[in-house]
Design a protein around this motif. Sequence first.
Motif, mmCIF file in Angstrom:
data_model
loop_
_atom_site.group_PDB
_atom_site.id
_atom_site.type_symbol
_atom_site.label_atom_id
_atom_site.label_comp_id
_atom_site.label_asym_id
_atom_site.label_seq_id
_atom_site.Cartn_x
_atom_site.Cartn_y
_atom_site.Cartn_z
ATOM 1 N N ALA A 1 -6.329 2.489 5.403
ATOM 2 C CA ALA A 1 -5.734 1.610 6.417
ATOM 3 C C ALA A 1 -5.525 2.360 7.732
ATOM 4 O O ALA A 1 -5.774 1.815 8.817
ATOM 5 C CB ALA A 1 -4.410 1.053 5.910
ATOM 6 N N GLU A 2 -5.080 3.608 7.643
ATOM 7 C CA GLU A 2 -4.904 4.411 8.863
ATOM 8 C C GLU A 2 -6.241 4.645 9.561
ATOM 9 O O GLU A 2 -6.326 4.596 10.785
ATOM 10 C CB GLU A 2 -4.236 5.739 8.526
ATOM 11 C CG GLU A 2 -2.783 5.621 8.155
ATOM 12 C CD GLU A 2 -2.191 6.935 7.696
ATOM 13 O OE1 GLU A 2 -2.910 7.962 7.681
ATOM 14 O OE2 GLU A 2 -1.001 6.935 7.336
ATOM 15 N N GLU A 3 -7.270 4.925 8.785
ATOM 16 C CA GLU A 3 -8.598 5.146 9.366
ATOM 17 C C GLU A 3 -9.140 3.864 9.991
ATOM 18 O O GLU A 3 -9.739 3.898 11.071
ATOM 19 C CB GLU A 3 -9.569 5.665 8.310
ATOM 20 C CG GLU A 3 -10.931 5.995 8.839
ATOM 21 C CD GLU A 3 -10.932 7.112 9.876
ATOM 22 O OE1 GLU A 3 -11.828 7.107 10.745
ATOM 23 O OE2 GLU A 3 -10.029 7.978 9.846
ATOM 24 N N ALA A 4 -8.905 2.726 9.353
ATOM 25 C CA ALA A 4 -9.347 1.453 9.920
ATOM 26 C C ALA A 4 -8.622 1.161 11.227
ATOM 27 O O ALA A 4 -9.241 0.689 12.198
ATOM 28 C CB ALA A 4 -9.104 0.322 8.917
ATOM 29 N N ALA A 5 -7.338 1.447 11.277
ATOM 30 C CA ALA A 5 -6.575 1.238 12.512
ATOM 31 C C ALA A 5 -7.072 2.172 13.612
ATOM 32 O O ALA A 5 -7.215 1.775 14.774
ATOM 33 C CB ALA A 5 -5.094 1.453 12.254
ATOM 34 N N ILE B 1 0.834 -1.209 0.000
ATOM 35 C CA ILE B 1 0.000 0.000 0.000
ATOM 36 C C ILE B 1 0.866 1.255 0.000
ATOM 37 O O ILE B 1 0.376 2.351 0.201
ATOM 38 C CB ILE B 1 -0.961 0.031 1.201
ATOM 39 C CG1 ILE B 1 -0.199 0.058 2.519
ATOM 40 C CG2 ILE B 1 -1.947 -1.090 1.160
ATOM 41 C CD1 ILE B 1 -1.056 0.376 3.708
ATOM 42 N N ASP B 2 2.170 1.114 -0.230
ATOM 43 C CA ASP B 2 3.068 2.266 -0.177
ATOM 44 C C ASP B 2 2.778 3.291 -1.257
ATOM 45 O O ASP B 2 2.841 4.492 -1.012
ATOM 46 C CB ASP B 2 4.528 1.809 -0.284
ATOM 47 C CG ASP B 2 4.949 0.977 0.908
ATOM 48 O OD1 ASP B 2 4.344 1.152 1.981
ATOM 49 O OD2 ASP B 2 5.874 0.167 0.765
ATOM 50 N N SER B 3 2.452 2.838 -2.449
ATOM 51 C CA SER B 3 2.273 3.776 -3.551
ATOM 52 C C SER B 3 0.857 4.349 -3.615
ATOM 53 O O SER B 3 0.662 5.433 -4.145
ATOM 54 C CB SER B 3 2.624 3.093 -4.874
ATOM 55 O OG SER B 3 1.743 2.005 -5.079
ATOM 56 N N ASP B 4 -0.117 3.658 -3.089
ATOM 57 C CA ASP B 4 -1.506 4.099 -3.175
ATOM 58 C C ASP B 4 -1.867 4.909 -1.928
ATOM 59 O O ASP B 4 -1.992 4.371 -0.841
ATOM 60 C CB ASP B 4 -2.415 2.881 -3.319
ATOM 61 C CG ASP B 4 -3.835 3.281 -3.688
ATOM 62 O OD1 ASP B 4 -4.058 4.467 -4.015
ATOM 63 O OD2 ASP B 4 -4.709 2.403 -3.643
ATOM 64 N N VAL B 5 -2.038 6.215 -2.113
ATOM 65 C CA VAL B 5 -2.322 7.108 -0.987
ATOM 66 C C VAL B 5 -3.709 6.844 -0.407
ATOM 67 O O VAL B 5 -3.893 6.862 0.808
ATOM 68 C CB VAL B 5 -2.195 8.586 -1.432
ATOM 69 C CG1 VAL B 5 -2.576 9.524 -0.297
ATOM 70 C CG2 VAL B 5 -0.780 8.876 -1.909
ATOM 71 N N ALA B 6 -4.667 6.573 -1.260
ATOM 72 C CA ALA B 6 -6.030 6.317 -0.779
ATOM 73 C C ALA B 6 -6.086 5.045 0.059
ATOM 74 O O ALA B 6 -6.755 5.008 1.101
ATOM 75 C CB ALA B 6 -6.988 6.210 -1.957
ATOM 76 N N GLN C 1 -3.602 3.785 1.743
ATOM 77 C CA GLN C 1 -2.871 4.064 2.989
ATOM 78 C C GLN C 1 -3.759 4.843 3.968
ATOM 79 O O GLN C 1 -3.790 4.543 5.163
ATOM 80 C CB GLN C 1 -1.600 4.835 2.687
ATOM 81 C CG GLN C 1 -0.720 5.044 3.904
ATOM 82 C CD GLN C 1 0.586 5.725 3.544
ATOM 83 O OE1 GLN C 1 0.788 6.157 2.419
ATOM 84 N NE2 GLN C 1 1.461 5.819 4.514
ATOM 85 N N GLN C 2 -4.490 5.813 3.467
ATOM 86 C CA GLN C 2 -5.401 6.578 4.326
ATOM 87 C C GLN C 2 -6.530 5.696 4.846
ATOM 88 O O GLN C 2 -6.937 5.822 6.005
ATOM 89 C CB GLN C 2 -5.958 7.783 3.578
ATOM 90 C CG GLN C 2 -4.941 8.875 3.353
ATOM 91 C CD GLN C 2 -5.502 10.028 2.527
ATOM 92 O OE1 GLN C 2 -6.566 9.908 1.931
ATOM 93 N NE2 GLN C 2 -4.765 11.126 2.498
#
Length: 104
Positions: free
Chosen positions: A62-66, A52-57, A59-60
């Motif tokens: 995943a952060e929101e899920a965490a 998920i390093d290249s896909d900003v959406a 990554q965001q």
Amino acid sequence: MSAPPPVRRPPPSFAPRFTLSLIYLFSFFFLYCMILAAPALVEVFKGLPPQIDSDVAAQQAAEEAARVAVKDAIQPRLWLAVAASVLTTALGAWRKFLPGLGER
């Protein structure tokens, strides 16, 4: 002939018991919160895609899920973490297990 009387040491001039007890209390609170949040974080990280390093959406998302998983894991049990940290600090000071709190 008798032995000389024992020499008494003067009490320490500065003993930060209150400061140490606050440090222990917040450390135990942080530890118990991390223990309560760890299972939820493991489940979130198991569900992440491998790259998920290249896909900003992604990554965001995943952060929101965490963030949501940790909030849902900790919020109902916050008082449990507070009570456990207070009890651990009190028992550690009473049993003279925590350094700096047992001397008097």
